[in-house]
Design an enzyme around this catalytic site. Structure first.
Site, PDB file in Angstrom:
ATOM      1  N   ARG A  11       9.969 -30.933   9.313  1.00 55.04           N
ATOM      2  CA  ARG A  11       8.663 -31.605   9.251  1.00 55.04           C
ATOM      3  C   ARG A  11       7.685 -30.778   8.398  1.00 55.04           C
ATOM      4  O   ARG A  11       7.411 -31.107   7.258  1.00 55.04           O
ATOM      5  CB  ARG A  11       8.139 -31.832  10.685  1.00 55.04           C
ATOM      6  CG  ARG A  11       7.051 -32.884  10.791  1.00 55.04           C
ATOM      7  CD  ARG A  11       5.694 -32.410  10.384  1.00 55.04           C
ATOM      8  NE  ARG A  11       5.222 -31.270  11.173  1.00 55.04           N
ATOM      9  CZ  ARG A  11       4.161 -30.547  10.854  1.00 55.04           C
ATOM     10  NH1 ARG A  11       3.460 -30.828   9.765  1.00 55.04           N
ATOM     11  NH2 ARG A  11       3.805 -29.510  11.580  1.00 55.04           N
ATOM     12  N   ASP A  12       7.184 -29.675   8.941  1.00 57.85           N
ATOM     13  CA  ASP A  12       6.153 -28.906   8.231  1.00 57.85           C
ATOM     14  C   ASP A  12       6.695 -28.334   6.924  1.00 57.85           C
ATOM     15  O   ASP A  12       6.005 -28.304   5.905  1.00 57.85           O
ATOM     16  CB  ASP A  12       5.649 -27.769   9.131  1.00 57.85           C
ATOM     17  CG  ASP A  12       4.253 -27.300   8.762  1.00 57.85           C
ATOM     18  OD1 ASP A  12       3.628 -27.919   7.890  1.00 57.85           O
ATOM     19  OD2 ASP A  12       3.792 -26.311   9.360  1.00 57.85           O
ATOM     20  N   HIS A 201       1.904 -21.125  15.911  1.00 57.28           N
ATOM     21  CA  HIS A 201       2.436 -21.774  14.712  1.00 57.28           C
ATOM     22  C   HIS A 201       1.848 -20.981  13.546  1.00 57.28           C
ATOM     23  O   HIS A 201       0.650 -21.060  13.276  1.00 57.28           O
ATOM     24  CB  HIS A 201       1.971 -23.240  14.697  1.00 57.28           C
ATOM     25  CG  HIS A 201       2.344 -24.003  13.471  1.00 57.28           C
ATOM     26  ND1 HIS A 201       3.379 -24.913  13.450  1.00 57.28           N
ATOM     27  CD2 HIS A 201       1.821 -24.015  12.221  1.00 57.28           C
ATOM     28  CE1 HIS A 201       3.468 -25.458  12.244  1.00 57.28           C
ATOM     29  NE2 HIS A 201       2.532 -24.927  11.469  1.00 57.28           N
ATOM     30  N   HIS A 203       1.765 -19.436   9.635  1.00 58.30           N
ATOM     31  CA  HIS A 203       2.148 -19.501   8.221  1.00 58.30           C
ATOM     32  C   HIS A 203       2.049 -18.100   7.643  1.00 58.30           C
ATOM     33  O   HIS A 203       1.219 -17.290   8.054  1.00 58.30           O
ATOM     34  CB  HIS A 203       1.253 -20.494   7.472  1.00 58.30           C
ATOM     35  CG  HIS A 203       1.651 -21.912   7.719  1.00 58.30           C
ATOM     36  ND1 HIS A 203       2.415 -22.636   6.826  1.00 58.30           N
ATOM     37  CD2 HIS A 203       1.433 -22.719   8.776  1.00 58.30           C
ATOM     38  CE1 HIS A 203       2.638 -23.846   7.326  1.00 58.30           C
ATOM     39  NE2 HIS A 203       2.055 -23.926   8.513  1.00 58.30           N
ATOM     40  N   CYS A 234       6.730 -23.202  -1.497  1.00 55.56           N
ATOM     41  CA  CYS A 234       7.482 -23.366  -2.730  1.00 55.56           C
ATOM     42  C   CYS A 234       6.957 -22.434  -3.829  1.00 55.56           C
ATOM     43  O   CYS A 234       5.754 -22.312  -4.024  1.00 55.56           O
ATOM     44  CB  CYS A 234       7.354 -24.807  -3.190  1.00 55.56           C
ATOM     45  SG  CYS A 234       8.099 -25.077  -4.772  1.00 55.56           S
ATOM     46  N   ASN A 243       5.926 -21.641   6.856  1.00 59.50           N
ATOM     47  CA  ASN A 243       5.909 -21.009   8.172  1.00 59.50           C
ATOM     48  C   ASN A 243       6.709 -19.723   8.093  1.00 59.50           C
ATOM     49  O   ASN A 243       7.472 -19.502   7.151  1.00 59.50           O
ATOM     50  CB  ASN A 243       6.586 -21.925   9.195  1.00 59.50           C
ATOM     51  CG  ASN A 243       5.820 -23.204   9.413  1.00 59.50           C
ATOM     52  OD1 ASN A 243       6.075 -24.194   8.742  1.00 59.50           O
ATOM     53  ND2 ASN A 243       4.876 -23.175  10.312  1.00 59.50           N
TER      54      ASN A 243
HETATM   55 ZN    ZN Z   1       1.943 -25.735   9.621  1.00 57.19          ZN
END
Ligand code: ZN
Length: 297
Positions: A11-12, A201, A203, A234, A243
């Site tokens: 998903r993320d 969560h 990053h 990317c 993440n």
């Molecule tokens: Zn996220």
């Protein structure tokens, strides 16, 4: 000690990749991840494909899953319409996310924080009536690209309200990857006092992701979102970052003696497969270095 690692790569991770993978390949990624023993996977986002083309065909992803009874398959929703879709395909866990600051939430969700809290409360109530578990993620819990540093008291007040509404789990998200361990330590320490599982969560935009995960673990966080290979960061989009990489996190947790139930070698193999599929190196490091026998279980 045991923690739950939640794989959010399908998903993320994928929603921030430039290439759009068809639902069948996204389901294959979920199936490969489930086979490594990952206890929970966020398989899709039930958003409009015109907004996030990478997430088109969420229903097709779900229908192509080789469902394992040992794996929880969750989906992200941003409103009740998304919840309707998630419920219709039979997922048993909903993740609802909103941002802690007005500007960020307005830009992302087109609503005020108060409106989003009200939606969260309705989704929790509906989910429980439907026998679905509800996790609420508070985005930009540490910093906002528009409003700067976020007051932890504000975030904790939201968490308290959501716990009162029955949320099964609260996740503090460093959406833009600005948090440092001191902030994470404080928010998690206060969050666990609310008496519900607390997740993070993270990053890795500024390379503090794993350090933040470590202090969250020390303070009693029991849920850790991560994406295989650290995807979402990317190399062609220099300001974006994914993440923390699931296999990097699992390597650290394994070495610390924390139970995850995940086969690290299997996970490394999934990251290597995904690198081929996406056609570029992934930000994760352990999938390239491999495991080190001295800390293997
Ligand atoms: Zn996220």
């Amino acid at each position: 000690m045991q923690v739950t690692v939640v794989e959010v790569g399908p998903r993320d991770g994928l929603q921030n990749e430039p290439s759009v993978l068809p639902p069948g390949v996204r389901a294959e990624l979920c199936n490969r991840l489930a086979s490594t023993g990952i206890p929970k996977i966020e398989v899709a986002s039930f958003v409009s494909p015109s907004r996030v083309p990478q997430m088109a065909g969420a229903e097709d992803v779900v229908s192509a899953l080789d469902v394992r009874y040992s794996t929880v398959y969750a989906g992200l929703v941003l409103n009740e319409k998304g919840y309707d879709r998630l419920h219709a395909v039979g997922l048993k866990e909903v993740h609802f996310a909103f941002a802690a600051t007005e500007t960020f939430n307005r830009r992302n969700q087109n609503s005020s924080v108060e409106e989003s809290l009200a939606v969260a409360e309705r989704i929790i109530a509906r989910a429980h009536a439907d026998g679905i578990r509800a996790t609420i993620t508070i985005g930009a819990s540490f910093g906002c690209p528009f409003e700067g540093r976020v007051d932890p008291g504000r975030v904790l007040a939201f968490a308290e309200r959501l716990v009162a509404a029955g949320a099964d789990e609260i996740v503090f998200a460093d959406t833009i990857g600005v948090a440092v361990p001191k902030q994470v330590r404080h928010l998690v320490r206060e969050g666990v006092r609310l008496g519900r599982p607390i997740g993070v969560h993270l990053h890795n935009t500024r390379n503090t992701g794993l350090a933040n995960a470590y202090v969250a673990m020390e303070e009693g966080a029991s849920v850790f979102d991560a994406s295989v290979g650290g995807i979402g960061g990317c190399p062609f989009a220099p300001r974006a970052a994914g993440n923390i990489a699931t296999e990097d996190l699992v390597y650290m947790l394994d070495g610390e003696g924390i139970e995850t139930g995940i086969d690290l070698d299997g996970l490394i193999a999934v990251a290597r497969w995904l690198e081929e599929v996406l056609g570029h190196p992934l930000p994760g490091q352990v999938y390239r270095a491999g495991r080190f026998m001295a800390v293997s279980r």
